[in-house]
Design a protein around this motif. Structure first.
Motif, short mmCIF file in Angstrom:
data_model
loop_
_atom_site.label_atom_id
_atom_site.label_comp_id
_atom_site.label_asym_id
_atom_site.label_seq_id
_atom_site.Cartn_x
_atom_site.Cartn_y
_atom_site.Cartn_z
N LYS A 1 -6.32 1.31 13.94
CA LYS A 1 -7.49 2.09 14.26
C LYS A 1 -8.73 1.27 13.25
O LYS A 1 -9.79 1.21 13.72
CB LYS A 1 -7.79 3.57 14.18
CG LYS A 1 -6.83 4.14 15.01
CD LYS A 1 -7.51 5.83 15.36
CE LYS A 1 -6.81 6.01 16.81
NZ LYS A 1 -7.53 7.13 17.31
N TYR B 1 0.84 -1.32 -0.07
CA TYR B 1 -0.16 0.05 0.06
C TYR B 1 0.76 1.34 -0.06
O TYR B 1 2.06 1.20 0.31
CB TYR B 1 -0.90 0.04 1.27
CG TYR B 1 -0.27 0.39 2.43
CD1 TYR B 1 0.22 -0.88 3.40
CD2 TYR B 1 -0.12 1.44 3.10
CE1 TYR B 1 1.14 -0.65 4.25
CE2 TYR B 1 0.59 1.77 4.21
CZ TYR B 1 1.51 0.59 4.81
OH TYR B 1 2.04 0.96 6.05
N LEU C 1 -3.04 4.43 11.81
CA LEU C 1 -4.54 4.11 11.35
C LEU C 1 -5.02 2.76 10.81
O LEU C 1 -6.19 2.58 11.01
CB LEU C 1 -4.16 5.06 9.81
CG LEU C 1 -5.49 5.55 9.10
CD1 LEU C 1 -6.51 6.17 9.96
CD2 LEU C 1 -5.25 6.38 7.79
N SER D 1 -1.53 7.37 3.94
CA SER D 1 -2.79 7.40 3.36
C SER D 1 -3.64 8.08 4.16
O SER D 1 -3.52 8.16 5.38
CB SER D 1 -3.10 5.90 3.06
OG SER D 1 -4.15 5.76 2.02
N SER D 2 -4.52 8.90 3.75
CA SER D 2 -5.60 9.46 4.81
C SER D 2 -6.70 8.57 5.27
O SER D 2 -7.40 8.87 6.23
CB SER D 2 -6.23 10.61 3.78
OG SER D 2 -6.72 10.41 2.91
N GLU D 3 -7.04 7.32 4.32
CA GLU D 3 -7.83 6.58 4.81
C GLU D 3 -7.49 4.93 4.26
O GLU D 3 -6.36 4.89 3.27
CB GLU D 3 -9.21 6.53 4.22
CG GLU D 3 -9.40 6.95 2.84
CD GLU D 3 -9.65 5.58 2.09
OE1 GLU D 3 -10.00 4.54 2.81
OE2 GLU D 3 -9.09 5.53 1.04
N LEU D 4 -7.70 3.95 5.06
CA LEU D 4 -7.02 2.73 4.76
C LEU D 4 -8.35 1.66 4.48
O LEU D 4 -8.27 0.36 5.14
CB LEU D 4 -5.93 2.17 5.87
CG LEU D 4 -4.80 2.82 5.82
CD1 LEU D 4 -3.96 2.68 6.84
CD2 LEU D 4 -3.91 2.62 4.46
N GLN D 5 -9.41 2.17 4.28
CA GLN D 5 -10.70 1.31 4.23
C GLN D 5 -10.36 0.09 3.27
O GLN D 5 -10.76 -1.13 3.60
CB GLN D 5 -11.69 1.99 3.84
CG GLN D 5 -12.26 3.06 4.74
CD GLN D 5 -12.70 2.54 6.04
OE1 GLN D 5 -13.10 1.47 6.17
NE2 GLN D 5 -12.54 3.48 7.13
N SER D 6 -10.11 0.37 2.27
CA SER D 6 -10.06 -0.96 1.13
C SER D 6 -8.80 -1.86 1.44
O SER D 6 -9.03 -2.91 1.34
CB SER D 6 -9.82 -0.30 -0.44
OG SER D 6 -8.71 0.51 -0.48
N GLU D 7 -7.89 -1.28 2.06
CA GLU D 7 -6.72 -2.13 2.52
C GLU D 7 -7.23 -3.14 3.51
O GLU D 7 -7.09 -4.39 3.47
CB GLU D 7 -5.54 -1.28 3.04
CG GLU D 7 -4.71 -0.39 1.87
CD GLU D 7 -5.39 0.91 1.73
OE1 GLU D 7 -6.46 1.08 2.11
OE2 GLU D 7 -4.70 1.49 0.96
N LYS E 1 -9.31 -8.31 5.69
CA LYS E 1 -10.62 -8.90 6.21
C LYS E 1 -10.98 -10.26 5.52
O LYS E 1 -11.05 -11.23 5.87
CB LYS E 1 -11.57 -7.84 6.78
CG LYS E 1 -12.78 -8.37 7.62
CD LYS E 1 -13.52 -7.40 7.88
CE LYS E 1 -14.69 -7.84 8.86
NZ LYS E 1 -15.50 -6.89 9.08
N GLN F 1 -12.24 -1.03 14.01
CA GLN F 1 -13.50 -0.46 13.34
C GLN F 1 -13.96 -1.70 12.75
O GLN F 1 -15.27 -2.06 12.80
CB GLN F 1 -13.03 0.64 12.57
CG GLN F 1 -13.83 1.88 12.69
CD GLN F 1 -13.22 2.93 11.61
OE1 GLN F 1 -12.96 2.66 10.57
NE2 GLN F 1 -12.72 4.17 12.06
N GLN F 2 -13.31 -2.33 11.99
CA GLN F 2 -13.69 -3.44 10.93
C GLN F 2 -13.46 -4.84 11.88
O GLN F 2 -13.84 -5.77 11.16
CB GLN F 2 -12.80 -3.65 9.80
CG GLN F 2 -13.29 -2.29 9.08
CD GLN F 2 -14.53 -2.04 8.56
OE1 GLN F 2 -15.44 -2.91 8.36
NE2 GLN F 2 -15.15 -0.70 8.53
N GLN G 1 -10.33 -3.90 4.36
CA GLN G 1 -11.18 -4.73 3.66
C GLN G 1 -10.63 -6.18 3.26
O GLN G 1 -11.06 -7.20 2.95
CB GLN G 1 -12.25 -4.03 2.70
CG GLN G 1 -13.23 -3.14 3.34
CD GLN G 1 -13.89 -3.71 4.30
OE1 GLN G 1 -14.11 -4.93 4.45
NE2 GLN G 1 -14.45 -3.13 5.49
N LYS G 2 -9.67 -5.69 2.24
CA LYS G 2 -8.74 -6.83 1.60
C LYS G 2 -8.30 -7.89 2.69
O LYS G 2 -8.41 -9.08 2.52
CB LYS G 2 -7.69 -6.32 0.73
CG LYS G 2 -8.32 -5.84 -0.75
CD LYS G 2 -7.31 -5.96 -1.73
CE LYS G 2 -7.66 -6.76 -2.70
NZ LYS G 2 -7.41 -6.53 -4.18
#
Lengths: 287, 426
Positions: free
Chosen positions: B261, B225, B258, B229-235, B240, B265-266, B237-238
């Motif tokens: 955190k 990655y 990040l 990054s300002s967000e790591l949502q897709s990372e 997970k 969250q997930q 999710q992968k």
């Protein structure tokens, strides 16, 4: 039908986008009213985050700190306008570019000096739980930050659309000379716009502290996205910024998942390029 | 002009004072052995470089002094086999730049006539400086650069005391299988390798993947990655979706925070998250995450808990702390630089000569027990490439906000907690 991770990605993308929206609305407001691209926008975000952190140290939850931070940011924005931006506006257009860029460098340097480059997070942050809606996991902090950003954006929109000063702001952005002839005080309105724009980013900073640490360079990471959002949505358009931000959030998260996280910004910039090629004024911008 | 004079006068006074205390007047002044040390004393790595200089100076003073510590060469009043000659270190600034490192290496060798070189922290500057040493046939002792490429260049003069990144990765896998065996836990199959996509992360991921394949683990996900990054949502999710038993992670601080955190969250709860130091050993990691930092495993090169192995560790740490302007403790970097000075002094002493070729021979014959150093290593013994073969890292686990050593077992301060509890059961 099993959608796999799609619902989760969509929800995450929208929530991410909402926070981008609040940061971008401030930027677009300033641009719309006085044609100024404020390069130091991200640095105001950084200062707001530090202020939220400071208030958290004396026991104030970032959500309750938000009005104070937004107000302080408003005052700071108005002062910066009076002391600096107003003078820059007298020079050639590039003066503003260099002036606000200089402000960026100055504020980052000052933060590094006074706060050091250490990362600061709110101690024992509130809203640490996770809500599960079917397969979708929602961090409470993320949800509150996203909804908070939506409410703030709606408030700004209402202010600009339905109040007297808001009408004056719009009049200025539509036709500067005519607005002046109608008796609108340009200096006051500029200060109001700059203060309001900074207040938006101040509120965003308070919300961001729920999920993100503060450090001197934190603004740069978000400001770049905000510039893309503003150009995508249309310079000066509040609704455009909201739409653009949600699009960027969605494309970033979905693209990251289905293509590769290392390349997640490529679809974002590709979308941006397509939009600017086909609609140079942005999705909801005026020509 | 006045200012220049004043500064000059102050310098003269300082020099007189320093000189006076460092060289007591005696009948017959013992000779000095001059070695050169190249460190990033200014520039982006200056904070680290200044610390390393302090560590090397402390080692030098212990070697030249009479106060005995349970360390090889300490308290012998200089180098006994060379008439108690004193060790002198000339420091030169690499500015963190490979070009500058090369230039000062050349100067130290041709103008200051040093008999050996130490340095230089950053792998890139070590690569160029050691090249100059090789050309002049001057021994080069590298305490602290971890790129696996450095010792495989066929050099005759290059000696590296620290283990390198491939060894550290190997250690993480040894730790994992050791701990599972010891605690009678079922073996782990599915791994995810998550890393920031620059030199550090990519190198670590390559090493991890090679070991995983050799030991027939299933690498379910290899996820590079972009840093900061300002967000790591897709990372996340992968990660997970991959459902790995263990996540191997290489991240700098910003992303490490990040990621943690977003994992929470997930609700991403693998059996373990095993990290390659960097962001995960930064003092800011625990400060920012509080109890959410708990249960993370990370490699490290040194720990103050090592007093179990060498009683000198706390005392040396106090000496170092007293000299450090920020009151810093010894850390992995300063401890390694401290140790390398002893290794070099020991070799020069055994060589009974200041001839570079004799010192190289002595270095090649080095055989130091781990317990004679402050490091967690089994010892110091160089292979034909000049790489120390007895070095190893440590594995630590954050427990209640404290980095506890959990591997190797003989220096462990706490037992590893495996698996980490799921986020909602903490």
């Amino acid at each position: 039908m099993d959608l796999g991770p799609l619902p989760q990605l969509v929800v995450s993308g929208i929530l991410t986008g909402l926070l981008f929206a609040l940061i971008s609305v401030g930027l677009t407001l300033i641009f719309g009213v006085m044609d100024v691209v404020n390069f130091a926008h991200g640095e105001f975000l950084m200062l707001a985050m530090y202020l939220t952190f400071g208030l958290a140290l004396v026991g104030l939850n970032p959500i309750f700190a938000l009005p104070f931070v937004a107000l302080a940011a408003f005052v700071l924005g108005a002062i910066v306008y009076r002391l600096l931006i107003r003078r820059l506006l007298d020079g050639p257009p590039s003066t503003v570019v260099f002036g606000t860029f200089g402000l960026l460098v100055f504020l980052q340097g000052a933060a590094q000096y006074f706060f050091t480059s250490d990362y600061r997070s709110v101690p024992n942050p509130p809203f640490q739980g996770t809500l599960h809606l079917g397969n979708v996991a929602l961090g409470e902090a993320q949800l509150i930050a996203g909804l908070g950003a939506l409410v703030m954006t709606a408030l700004v929109f209402a202010f600009v659309e339905f109040t007297e000063p808001g009408r004056a702001l719009r009049a200025l952005s539509e036709d500067r000379v005519a607005a002046q002839l109608m008796g609108i005080d340009v200096q006051r309105m500029n200060a109001l716009a700059f203060g309001l724009g900074t207040a938006c980013v101040g509120a965003a900073g308070a919300l961001l502290m729920l999920t993100y640490p503060a450090f001197p360079r934190v603004g740069t990471e978000f400001a770049l996205t905000a510039f893309v959002v503003v150009a995508l949505g249309g310079f000066g358009s509040v609704q455009g910024a909201l739409l653009g931000a949600i699009l960027v959030g969605l494309v970033e998260v979905l693209g990251g998942f289905y293509i590769s996280p290392a390349l997640k910004l490529i679809p974002v910039y590709a979308l941006y390029l397509v939009v600017v090629l086909l609609r140079p004024q942005g999705l909801l911008g005026r020509r | 002009m006045n200012r220049t004079l004043a500064v000059g006068a102050m310098l003269a006074i300082v020099l007189a004072l320093v000189g006076g205390s460092a060289a007591p007047i005696r009948g017959a002044e013992p000779a000095e052995i001059v070695v050169g040390s190249i460190l990033p004393l200014t520039g982006g790595l200056a904070t680290t470089g200044q610390g390393l200089k302090l560590a090397q100076e402390l080692a030098r003073d212990l070697i030249n002094g009479r106060q005995p510590y349970p360390l090889l060469m300490a308290g012998k009043d200089g180098l006994p086999n060379l008439g108690h000659a004193k060790l002198k270190i000339i420091f030169a600034d690499s500015q963190g730049s490979p070009d500058q490192a090369k230039t000062v290496a050349e100067q130290l060798i041709t103008q200051d006539h040093v008999v050996a070189l130490l340095g230089t922290y950053a792998s890139a500057t070590t690569a160029t400086a050691s090249q100059v040493a090789e050309r002049y046939g001057i021994p080069f002792v590298n305490p602290d650069s971890s790129s696996p490429t450095l010792h495989t260049r066929g050099f005759k003069t290059f000696f590296r005391t620290t283990p390198h990144d491939a060894t550290f990765s190997e250690n993480l896998f040894e730790f994992m299988s050791d701990v599972l065996k010891k605690q009678k836990k079922p073996p782990v199959h599915k791994l995810a390798i998550v890393y920031e996509n620059t030199l550090f992360g990519t190198g670590a991921a390559d090493a991890e993947e090679a070991i995983a394949k050799r030991d027939s683990y299933d690498v379910a996900l290899r996820l590079p990655y972009g840093a900061n990054s300002s967000e790591l949502q897709s990372e996340v999710q992968k990660i997970k979706a991959a459902g790995a038993d263990v996540i191997f992670q290489s991240s700098y601080l910003n992303d490490a925070l990040l990621f943690m955190k977003t994992y929470k969250q997930q609700s991403v709860s693998p059996q373990a998250i095993i990290a390659q130091d960097a962001g995960f050993i930064d003092p800011n990691f625990v400060k920012n995450l509080g109890k959410d930092a708990d249960y993370i495993f990370t490699r490290d090169v040194f720990s103050l808990n090592l007093k179990a192995k060498n009683k000198a560790v706390p005392a040396i740490n106090e000496l170092f702390k007293a000299r450090s302007p920020g009151g810093n403790n010894l850390d992995g970097n300063t401890a390694r630089d401290f140790t390398a000075v002893f290794v070099l002094a020991d070799a020069i002493d055994r060589a009974r000569s200041t001839k570079p070729e004799e010192i190289i021979k002595a270095l090649a014959a080095t055989n130091i027990k781990g317990s004679d150093t402050i490091m967690p290593w089994r010892g110091i013994k160089f292979d034909e490439h000049g790489q120390n073969t007895l070095g190893n890292g440590l594995v630590e686990q954050i427990q209640n906000g404290v980095y506890e050593t959990v591997w190797p077992f003989d220096v462990a301060t706490k037992a590893a907690i495996w698996p980490m509890p799921p986020w909602d059961k903490r």
